[in-house]
Design a protein around this motif. Sequence first.
Motif, PDB file in Angstrom:
ATOM      1  N   GLU A  46     -12.547  -2.944 -10.702  1.00 53.27           N
ATOM      2  CA  GLU A  46     -11.892  -2.571  -9.457  1.00 53.27           C
ATOM      3  C   GLU A  46     -10.390  -2.843  -9.527  1.00 53.27           C
ATOM      4  OE1 GLU A  46     -13.572  -4.851  -6.287  1.00 53.27           O
ATOM      5  OE2 GLU A  46     -13.001  -6.783  -7.150  1.00 53.27           O
ATOM      6  N   PHE A  47      -9.670  -2.075  -8.780  1.00 59.85           N
ATOM      7  CA  PHE A  47      -8.218  -2.186  -8.712  1.00 59.85           C
ATOM      8  C   PHE A  47      -7.819  -3.450  -7.957  1.00 59.85           C
ATOM      9  CE2 PHE A  47      -3.877  -1.079  -8.310  1.00 59.85           C
ATOM     10  CZ  PHE A  47      -3.499  -1.259  -6.985  1.00 59.85           C
ATOM     11  N   TYR A  60      -1.509  -2.980  -3.374  1.00 61.24           N
ATOM     12  CA  TYR A  60      -2.576  -3.970  -3.480  1.00 61.24           C
ATOM     13  C   TYR A  60      -3.857  -3.401  -2.875  1.00 61.24           C
ATOM     14  CZ  TYR A  60       1.275  -7.219  -4.260  1.00 61.24           C
ATOM     15  OH  TYR A  60       2.397  -7.848  -4.759  1.00 61.24           O
ATOM     16  N   THR A  61      -4.958  -3.897  -3.367  1.00 59.56           N
ATOM     17  CA  THR A  61      -6.207  -3.530  -2.734  1.00 59.56           C
ATOM     18  C   THR A  61      -6.332  -4.291  -1.422  1.00 59.56           C
ATOM     19  OG1 THR A  61      -8.572  -3.250  -3.119  1.00 59.56           O
ATOM     20  CG2 THR A  61      -7.592  -5.320  -3.836  1.00 59.56           C
ATOM     21  N   ASP A  62      -6.997  -3.689  -0.460  1.00 65.48           N
ATOM     22  CA  ASP A  62      -7.007  -4.236   0.905  1.00 65.48           C
ATOM     23  C   ASP A  62      -7.617  -5.626   0.990  1.00 65.48           C
ATOM     24  OD1 ASP A  62      -7.598  -1.005   2.473  1.00 65.48           O
ATOM     25  OD2 ASP A  62      -5.760  -1.991   1.796  1.00 65.48           O
ATOM     26  N   THR A 109      -3.211   3.636  -8.924  1.00 62.74           N
ATOM     27  CA  THR A 109      -4.245   2.704  -8.494  1.00 62.74           C
ATOM     28  C   THR A 109      -5.616   3.007  -9.073  1.00 62.74           C
ATOM     29  OG1 THR A 109      -4.666   3.987  -6.501  1.00 62.74           O
ATOM     30  CG2 THR A 109      -3.015   2.242  -6.343  1.00 62.74           C
TER      31      THR A 109
END
Length: 127
Positions: A46-47, A60-62, A109
């Motif tokens: 995952e990113f 950024y990832t949430d 991303t």
Amino acid sequence: QVQLVESGGGSVQAGGSLRLSCAVSGRAFSRYAMAWFRQAPGKEREFVAAISWSGGNTAYTDFLKGRFTISRDNAKNTNLRMNSLKPEDTAVYYCAATNTLHSGSVYYTNDWEYAYWGQGTQVTVSS
């Protein structure tokens, strides 16, 4: 040949901090967008975060909710500062880079957008 070398992984207790670093060696005049991804056991990669070549644009990832910060020392080194670590942050963290040609402001991303990958560094957070 482009190579990425990560460092800074390790074990830490929940609430602690770690700083990951990634160095790119290879083509001297390429503009690399860089990113961090992670993969926990039994889960898909995952990113985590991305940064443009200029360092001026980041993403950024949430779910990080401001706990992680990506930065660049220069055109070929990127860092990931991880604060308030949680057990669910346990994963292998991968550095990725890709040549953005003449653009210094873009980042990506998706993992398929990155051409070069490091071997990964283990981060283990205990409760």
